[in-house]
Structures are given as structure tokens and as C-alpha cells.
Design an enzyme around this catalytic site. Structure first.
Site, PDB file in Angstrom:
ATOM      1  CG  ASP A 149      -7.212   3.629   2.418  1.00  0.00           C
ATOM      2  OD1 ASP A 149      -8.263   3.157   1.923  1.00  0.00           O
ATOM      3  OD2 ASP A 149      -7.016   4.852   2.534  1.00  0.00           O
ATOM      4  CE  LYS A 203      -1.506   2.544   3.204  1.00  0.00           C
ATOM      5  NZ  LYS A 203      -2.042   3.146   4.439  1.00  0.00           N
TER       6      LYS A 203
END
Length: 209
Positions: free
Chosen positions: A140, A122
Site C-alpha cells: 500500500d 493489493k
């Protein structure tokens, strides 16, 4: 029941249209600051990170400065953030890796970014897309929740499955806009508890498809 690709794209594009000017909410002025801010944002709000980083960046403006600091010195600037001791350890090691492996510069490829301490997929995707304009889609908690709530993916989908599904639905030039808009949408509308998405019927209007 997972939406068809055409319907899923409609939902995502409506979310983008709701927040067309969505910008990154982390404060940074260069690639190193962006990398540090994103690393700090894990399990912490961006607002909390933005309160901590001015002092941190003033004390350690470069990888060189951060690499020679002690973990305790770094931790003292981020002690109000979740997991701050671990994050301080990762920041010091990451800064040293930037110096040793990348001439003090933040690398641009996912493989190189993920070689850094404390950097996962991420974080790498955010740095690539926000920092370098390289098409990537970061997942997320907001993005994952929204995609599951709106049946863009199955409820059991992993973050990587969410990432691949959105990248399959939208063209690369929309990935960053979708990521940013979904963060705002998740904060303002698609809450974890009592989501207000039904107040936006355009999300579910598939009559023209």
C-alpha cells in the site's frame, strides 16, 4: 543507492521489532467482511472504513443480500468514503460474482480474487494473507513510501517491484508481520512529510552485518 539484501532485511526486521503486535486495523468477522473492508479502504483511512462498515454489514451481511441491493442503497452506507459511488458499483457486482462463480464464498487464490470487480493485486494479497493465512505481501502507500525512503528499492520502483523485492528479502512467514508493522511504522514514524526515522538509529546500525 539500494541497500544490499542483508542490510535491507535488517531494516525490515527492525521495523517488525518496533511493532511486534501489529494487527489489521480494519474491523471484520468473516472473509466476506474482510474483502469488502479492504475494497473500501482504497484512498480512504481504515478508521473511516471502520465507521462505515457496521451499518453496511448490518444491512447487507452476505453476498446474497448485497447482490440484490441497489447501488444507491449500498452507497448510502459508504457516502463519507472516497470514491463511494464507484465502490458501491463494484461491491454489488462483486457480490453477484461471488454467488455466480464461487457459491457465495470468498475464493483463496490470487487469480480468482482478481477476477472479482474492484479487486486488484493489493486487495487480493491482503485477503489471502490476513483472511486465509496464505503467504502474500501487500503493497500500500505506507509500504511503498517506507521501502523507497529507506532505500530498500529504487525511488522509481513500481508497487509490483516493491512486492517482489520484499518477498525476496524476507522468508514467507515474515511477510504478513512486515506488512502490518510497516503500516504502523508509516503512520507513527515514517510520515510522508517530516519523517522521524532518524530517531531510531537501530534501523541504520549495520555494524554486526
Amino acid at each position: 543507492m539500494v541497500l544490499s539484501k542483508k542490510r535491507a532485511r535488517k531494516v525490515l526486521e527492525e521495523i517488525i521489532d518496533l511493532f511486534p503486535d501489529a494487527k489489521p486495523s480494519l474491523d471484520f468477522t468473516n472473509h466476506f467482511e474482510l474483502l469488502v473492508a479492504v475494497m473500501l479502504s482504497a484512498q480512504t483511512t481504515d478508521a473511516a472504513v471502520n465507521k462505515a462498515t457496521p451499518g453496511l454489514f448490518a444491512a447487507f451481511p452476505t453476498p446474497q443480500a448485497m447482490s440484490v441491493a441497489t447501488e444507491g442503497e449500498i452507497a448510502s452506507h459508504i457516502s463519507r468514503l472516497g470514491l463511494y459511488r464507484n465502490k458501491a458499483k463494484f461491491l454489488k457486482k462483486c457480490a453477484q460474482q461471488l454467488l455466480d462463480d464461487f457459491d457465495g464464498q470468498v475464493p483463496q487464490t490470487r487469480e480468482e480474487l482478481e477476477s472479482l470487480a474492484g479487486v486488484g493485486r493489493k486487495t487480493a494479497n491482503v485477503v489471502m494473507s490476513v483472511g486465509f493465512g496464505i503467504p502474500a505481501f501487500a503493497v500500500d502507500t505506507h509500504v511503498e513510501r517506507i521501502c523507497k525512503h529507506h532505500d530498500i528499492v529504487k525511488k522509481s520502483a513500481t508497487p509490483l517491484e516493491v512486492e517482489k523485492r520484499v518477498m525476496d528479502i524476507l522468508p514467507p512467514e515474515q511477510w504478513l508481520a512486515a506488512h502490518q508493522a510497516m503500516i504502523y511504522f508509516g503512520r507513527a514514524i515514517c510520515h510522508p512529510k517530516n519523517p522521524e526515522c532518524d530517531q531510531y538509529p537501530q534501523l541504520y546500525d549495520f555494524s554486526n552485518l
